[in-house]
Write a protein that holds these residues in place. Structure first.
Motif, mmCIF file in Angstrom:
data_model
loop_
_atom_site.group_PDB
_atom_site.id
_atom_site.type_symbol
_atom_site.label_atom_id
_atom_site.label_comp_id
_atom_site.label_asym_id
_atom_site.label_seq_id
_atom_site.Cartn_x
_atom_site.Cartn_y
_atom_site.Cartn_z
ATOM 1 N N LEU A 112 22.428 106.966 -103.359
ATOM 2 C CA LEU A 112 23.577 106.171 -102.932
ATOM 3 C C LEU A 112 23.097 104.789 -102.512
ATOM 4 N N MET A 113 23.538 103.784 -103.237
ATOM 5 C CA MET A 113 23.201 102.403 -102.904
ATOM 6 C C MET A 113 23.803 102.016 -101.553
ATOM 7 N N PRO A 114 23.025 101.282 -100.720
ATOM 8 C CA PRO A 114 21.770 100.675 -101.142
ATOM 9 C C PRO A 114 20.509 101.512 -100.913
ATOM 10 N N GLU A 123 24.743 95.189 -104.461
ATOM 11 C CA GLU A 123 24.343 93.871 -103.965
ATOM 12 C C GLU A 123 23.553 93.955 -102.660
ATOM 13 N N ASP A 124 23.798 94.965 -101.845
ATOM 14 C CA ASP A 124 22.996 95.129 -100.629
ATOM 15 C C ASP A 124 21.560 95.495 -100.989
ATOM 16 N N PHE A 125 21.392 96.310 -102.023
ATOM 17 C CA PHE A 125 20.075 96.657 -102.542
ATOM 18 C C PHE A 125 19.361 95.399 -103.034
ATOM 19 N N VAL A 126 20.070 94.587 -103.813
ATOM 20 C CA VAL A 126 19.491 93.352 -104.344
ATOM 21 C C VAL A 126 19.198 92.367 -103.218
ATOM 22 N N HIS A 127 20.059 92.312 -102.228
ATOM 23 C CA HIS A 127 19.829 91.425 -101.073
ATOM 24 C C HIS A 127 18.479 91.724 -100.429
ATOM 25 N N ASP A 128 18.103 92.990 -100.379
ATOM 26 C CA ASP A 128 16.823 93.378 -99.784
ATOM 27 C C ASP A 128 15.642 92.980 -100.662
ATOM 28 N N MET A 129 15.914 92.535 -101.894
ATOM 29 C CA MET A 129 14.864 92.085 -102.797
ATOM 30 C C MET A 129 14.661 90.568 -102.740
ATOM 31 N N ILE A 130 15.412 89.895 -101.892
ATOM 32 C CA ILE A 130 15.221 88.462 -101.666
ATOM 33 C C ILE A 130 14.221 88.295 -100.530
ATOM 34 N N THR A 133 11.542 85.072 -96.255
ATOM 35 C CA THR A 133 11.203 83.675 -95.962
ATOM 36 C C THR A 133 11.890 82.702 -96.921
ATOM 37 N N ASP A 134 12.765 83.209 -97.779
ATOM 38 C CA ASP A 134 13.441 82.329 -98.728
ATOM 39 C C ASP A 134 14.265 81.283 -97.979
ATOM 40 N N PRO A 135 14.085 79.991 -98.298
ATOM 41 C CA PRO A 135 14.788 78.952 -97.541
ATOM 42 C C PRO A 135 16.241 78.749 -97.961
ATOM 43 N N ILE A 136 16.609 79.268 -99.141
ATOM 44 C CA ILE A 136 17.957 79.018 -99.655
ATOM 45 C C ILE A 136 18.967 80.047 -99.159
ATOM 46 N N LEU A 137 18.516 81.292 -98.949
ATOM 47 C CA LEU A 137 19.459 82.338 -98.551
ATOM 48 C C LEU A 137 20.241 81.980 -97.294
ATOM 49 N N PRO A 138 19.618 81.463 -96.222
ATOM 50 C CA PRO A 138 20.430 81.088 -95.052
ATOM 51 C C PRO A 138 21.475 80.029 -95.377
ATOM 52 N N ARG A 139 21.149 79.129 -96.299
ATOM 53 C CA ARG A 139 22.107 78.094 -96.684
ATOM 54 C C ARG A 139 23.249 78.688 -97.503
ATOM 55 N N ALA A 140 22.909 79.642 -98.372
ATOM 56 C CA ALA A 140 23.958 80.307 -99.148
ATOM 57 C C ALA A 140 24.905 81.060 -98.214
ATOM 58 N N LYS A 141 24.332 81.722 -97.208
ATOM 59 C CA LYS A 141 25.156 82.445 -96.237
ATOM 60 C C LYS A 141 26.023 81.481 -95.443
ATOM 61 N N ASP A 189 8.845 94.693 -105.586
ATOM 62 C CA ASP A 189 7.973 95.658 -104.910
ATOM 63 C C ASP A 189 8.276 95.818 -103.424
ATOM 64 N N VAL A 190 9.483 95.463 -103.003
ATOM 65 C CA VAL A 190 9.876 95.718 -101.617
ATOM 66 C C VAL A 190 10.080 97.224 -101.440
ATOM 67 N N PRO A 191 10.018 97.736 -100.206
ATOM 68 C CA PRO A 191 10.070 99.192 -100.004
ATOM 69 C C PRO A 191 11.257 99.886 -100.657
ATOM 70 N N VAL A 192 12.456 99.334 -100.539
ATOM 71 C CA VAL A 192 13.618 100.033 -101.087
ATOM 72 C C VAL A 192 13.535 100.117 -102.610
ATOM 73 N N ALA A 193 13.006 99.090 -103.260
ATOM 74 C CA ALA A 193 12.864 99.112 -104.718
ATOM 75 C C ALA A 193 11.811 100.121 -105.146
ATOM 76 N N LYS A 194 10.700 100.184 -104.419
ATOM 77 C CA LYS A 194 9.654 101.151 -104.756
ATOM 78 C C LYS A 194 10.136 102.574 -104.519
ATOM 79 N N ASN A 195 10.911 102.778 -103.459
ATOM 80 C CA ASN A 195 11.477 104.111 -103.213
ATOM 81 C C ASN A 195 12.407 104.535 -104.341
#
Length: 206
Positions: A112-114, A123-130, A133-141, A189-195
């Motif tokens: 069951l995603m995520p 999208e919550d699963f994909v969000h965890d793959m960003i 330290t990405d500088p753009i995500l806070p601006r997108a939010k 290779d973040v934990p949720v993707a590897k799981n």
């Protein structure tokens, strides 16, 4: 990823799920060794469980669905359908994704995603793959959060979806989620993707 055999099949809600699965597998060096069948909506996926579990010659069946805003309710709904199909369903869903036995020794798995523990969706699963330290995500939010509620065309429960797609739009070559994984825009290779990859490998034995 057209199925070449009925023996191994992954049921998904839609084509976005399918493309994320294919590209995530590829980023880990694997080719899909199972067919897929998008059902478009959860109700159709759940309705198909009995027939899909009991297909002649089937060795393994995976079910990939969004928890949405009711993780417990979604798991119970799937559990009831799987029990009616003759599966030995666990009382609770493992955080690593569950794999259990069905009729005639078939392996059945549910993710069951995520992440098998909280409300959310692909999208919550994909969000965890960003990258954190990405500088753009806070601006997108900030951009999404700045849209007055009266002008929004999405529900509050879909806020992360809006964040993710706003972030994807800022890439050098904006891409859908699946191809963004293949392009390296997302961390595979973040934990949720590897799981998730580990669950697929256990279920489909590759």
């Amino acid at each position: 990823m057209e199925p070449t055999t009925n023996s191994k099949l992954l049921l998904v809600e839609g084509s976005d799920d399918m493309h994320v699965v294919i590209n995530l597998l590829g980023s880990h060096g694997f080719q899909p060794r199972f067919g897929n069948r998008p059902k478009e909506v959860f109700q159709q996926l759940r309705k198909s469980i009995y027939n899909e579990v009991n297909v002649s010659g089937r060795d393994a069946l995976g079910i990939l669905a969004d928890a949405n805003d009711d993780f417990v309710g979604r798991w119970l709904s799937l559990s009831e359908g799987l029990k009616r199909a003759g599966c030995n369903v666990p009382k609770s869903l493992s955080r690593a994704g569950s794999v259990f036995s069905g009729p005639l020794g078939i392996r059945v798995g549910v993710w069951l995603m995520p992440d098998n523990r909280r409300a959310g969706e692909l999208e919550d699963f994909v969000h965890d793959m960003i990258s954190v330290t990405d500088p753009i995500l806070p601006r997108a939010k900030c951009y999404i959060d700045g849209i007055p509620e009266g002008d929004r065309r999405f529900a509050n429960a879909k806020l992360t979806r809006a964040y993710v797609h706003a972030w994807l739009a800022t890439r050098e070559k904006p891409r859908p989620m699946g191809t963004a994984i293949a392009a390296g825009d997302l961390l595979h290779d973040v934990p949720v993707a590897k799981n998730f990859i580990d669950w697929l490998r256990k279920l489909f034995e590759f």
